[in-house]
Design a protein around this motif. Sequence first.
Motif, PDB file in Angstrom:
ATOM      1  N   LEU A  50       0.822  -1.220   0.000  1.00 58.27           N
ATOM      2  CA  LEU A  50       0.000   0.000   0.000  1.00 58.27           C
ATOM      3  C   LEU A  50       0.853   1.266   0.000  1.00 58.27           C
ATOM      4  O   LEU A  50       0.435   2.302  -0.517  1.00 58.27           O
ATOM      5  N   TYR A  55      -4.482   5.215  -2.217  1.00 58.73           N
ATOM      6  CA  TYR A  55      -5.712   4.504  -1.865  1.00 58.73           C
ATOM      7  C   TYR A  55      -6.511   5.326  -0.872  1.00 58.73           C
ATOM      8  O   TYR A  55      -6.008   5.723   0.179  1.00 58.73           O
ATOM      9  N   ALA A 268      -3.822   9.205   7.391  1.00 56.03           N
ATOM     10  CA  ALA A 268      -4.471   7.951   7.004  1.00 56.03           C
ATOM     11  C   ALA A 268      -5.970   7.969   7.290  1.00 56.03           C
ATOM     12  O   ALA A 268      -6.764   7.535   6.456  1.00 56.03           O
ATOM     13  N   TYR A 272      -7.979  10.118   4.732  1.00 57.81           N
ATOM     14  CA  TYR A 272      -8.079   8.820   4.055  1.00 57.81           C
ATOM     15  C   TYR A 272      -7.009   8.631   2.989  1.00 57.81           C
ATOM     16  O   TYR A 272      -7.252   8.078   1.929  1.00 57.81           O
ATOM     17  N   MET A 274      -4.556   6.412   2.656  1.00 59.76           N
ATOM     18  CA  MET A 274      -4.079   5.174   3.264  1.00 59.76           C
ATOM     19  C   MET A 274      -2.656   4.830   2.809  1.00 59.76           C
ATOM     20  O   MET A 274      -1.827   4.410   3.608  1.00 59.76           O
ATOM     21  N   GLY A 277      -0.168   7.101   4.445  1.00 59.38           N
ATOM     22  CA  GLY A 277       0.009   6.710   5.842  1.00 59.38           C
ATOM     23  C   GLY A 277       0.932   5.503   5.971  1.00 59.38           C
ATOM     24  O   GLY A 277       1.803   5.450   6.845  1.00 59.38           O
ATOM     25  N   CYS A 278       0.747   4.526   5.088  1.00 64.06           N
ATOM     26  CA  CYS A 278       1.593   3.330   5.132  1.00 64.06           C
ATOM     27  C   CYS A 278       3.053   3.673   4.838  1.00 64.06           C
ATOM     28  O   CYS A 278       3.968   3.138   5.479  1.00 64.06           O
TER      29      CYS A 278
ATOM     30  N   GLN B 125       1.959   1.176  14.092  1.00 62.43           N
ATOM     31  CA  GLN B 125       1.544   2.044  12.986  1.00 62.43           C
ATOM     32  C   GLN B 125       1.669   1.349  11.632  1.00 62.43           C
ATOM     33  O   GLN B 125       0.905   1.631  10.720  1.00 62.43           O
ATOM     34  N   VAL B 126       2.643   0.440  11.524  1.00 57.90           N
ATOM     35  CA  VAL B 126       2.840  -0.252  10.250  1.00 57.90           C
ATOM     36  C   VAL B 126       1.618  -1.115   9.926  1.00 57.90           C
ATOM     37  O   VAL B 126       1.228  -1.272   8.779  1.00 57.90           O
ATOM     38  N   VAL B 129      -3.156   0.476   9.234  1.00 58.89           N
ATOM     39  CA  VAL B 129      -3.995   0.741   8.059  1.00 58.89           C
ATOM     40  C   VAL B 129      -4.554  -0.553   7.457  1.00 58.89           C
ATOM     41  O   VAL B 129      -5.769  -0.699   7.320  1.00 58.89           O
ATOM     42  N   PRO B 130      -3.681  -1.540   7.148  1.00 55.29           N
ATOM     43  CA  PRO B 130      -4.247  -2.795   6.627  1.00 55.29           C
ATOM     44  C   PRO B 130      -5.198  -3.475   7.611  1.00 55.29           C
ATOM     45  O   PRO B 130      -6.206  -4.032   7.192  1.00 55.29           O
TER      46      PRO B 130
END
Lengths: 325, 282
Positions: A50, A55, A268, A272, A274, A277-278, B125-126, B129-130
């Motif tokens: 990601l 995203y 994130a 949004y 994402m 953020g990743c 934090q890693v 999101v997923p």
Amino acid sequence: MGNRSSNTAGNGRGLSKNARNNLLGYFFIGPWLIMFLAFTVVPFFASLVLSFCDYNMLSAPTFVGWDNYVKLFTEDRLFTKSLLITLKFVFISIPLRLIFALIVAMILNRDSKMVPIYRVVYYLPSILGGSVAVSVLWRYVFAKEGVFNQFLNLIGIPCNISWISNKDTALWCIILLFIWQFGSPMLIFLAGLKQIPKTYYEAASIDGAGKVVTFFRITLPLLSPIFFFNLVMQMIGGFMVFSQAMIITDGGPLNNTMVYALYLYKQAFGYYKMGYGCAMAWILMIIIGFFTLLVFKSSSAWVFYENQISEGNGKKKRKRGGKKA
Amino acid sequence: MSRKARKIWGTVLFHVIICLIGIIMIYPLIWMFFSSFKESSKVMTTVGQLIPDKWDIQNYINGWAGFGGTTFATFFKNSFIVTILSVIGNIIASAMAAYGFTRIRFKGRNFFFICMIITMMVPSQVLVVPQYLIFHGLGWVNTFLPLIVPEWGGRAFFIFMIMQFMAGIPKDLDEAAEIDGCGKIKLFTNIILPLIVPALATSAIFGFYWKWDDFMGSLLYLNSPDKYTVSIALKLFSDPTSVTDYGAMFAMCVLSLLPVIILFLFTQKYIVEGIATQGLKG
């Protein structure tokens, strides 16, 4: 032995001992393994993928290559700022917390009936420090009319600023909240101090060593493994500071307390973004990894393991450390 | 000065310094406690005065009413459900994994053990999101499941702690039991489990503290007031842009700390003594 093998055959429904052990092993680590795969391994790699995507949860992710990373380092001024704030936060609050913990542990390291009570009082902030209530409280302790200014006035320093909404002092309020929780490393240092054999000090005093010399030559070297362990663990925790910053200042004033994890959250889950953020999360992990490695690499220079001088003693100690009464 | 006099002075100085630092440290908490009984309008105007003129529980009544038609009774109920279900699952899974890693030789044991240790180093934090996307996909957002289910795999920190504790139980015990025809599962439930109760209790206590205080999870996954846990409710209740009732806010802060403080007071001897003598990280 014969009895045992017949048993094996009976219990294992014809399975060999190895196969049965494999089955049992995975049965016991099963719950951990399932959650580990589902909520650690999969998210870990998904996060990496990601971080190279755009995203927003509405449309499908689109691959953008290194864009997120490039944007972070070249365009996003707030990213750089949040990174610097976090580094400042970690490298001020964690050493101060450990040093303070060590000082108080040394003071408390004596025989007195009151020591158990003091230990409890000093440990209490560590238990409560992560709660929302204490963060809320902190906001009013360092407010303009707050307890801290009252205290300063009491000791003769007239002060009338709001420490929380002043851009130069706001971060220090959060740093202070972290130092305030020195109780848990203090207890660990206290345990370490108790394990230093009294004979070392006796020998030193016979040789005419003063208190300062004893501290730097005996106490500090013997505590250094504990100090090292705490430094690593607390540093990792420090880099992830989030809820305190969000509740006390929400990143303000003028983004001066926008710590890394808070900025990541805002990107994130506020905008949004994402993928963005990743990418931030992976940079954070690399930074944490870098400093952890640095501490590990430098440790041979300043961490002293007792079994360097007396193998037997060190072994005995570790054994004791592993057991819990 | 004689040696004896000097020793007495030293002791006095020790107690004075330690008490002074101690009072300064916990003064904010004491202040919050007393303020919660003050008349709400006086909380921030009479900061210098610790003891309220008139003890009043009105703040607790006002605060308990909560917001959005949901009272703090709901928030506390939610927090207890989440915390207790998480901790129970967490402890069972941690004990099982610790037993598997220490007492059973199976293929891949070392590999997964190293994996477990590494997870302690990976910043949350890693994964966040997923994880959010997974829970969103499962339709678990705005339920307690994202806060509870991942805990049922145990925590690396607890697994490691229980493993260290198990290392102190002689392996001869296992062998003797196995010769007597006791299987590994029975050995775990009937022999090992009763012996590791102290390690399980320590894990449960810390698990409770951490879960009760957990803010990030509630913030991400709970979005309707009837699902809020205490930590997220308190955050919204004390939002600096809208809060006017300082008394009620402090009252609810005090209540939110009570479960943790009560648990701490009942177990402090055990926990503090444990850390102070064994040096386990707390």
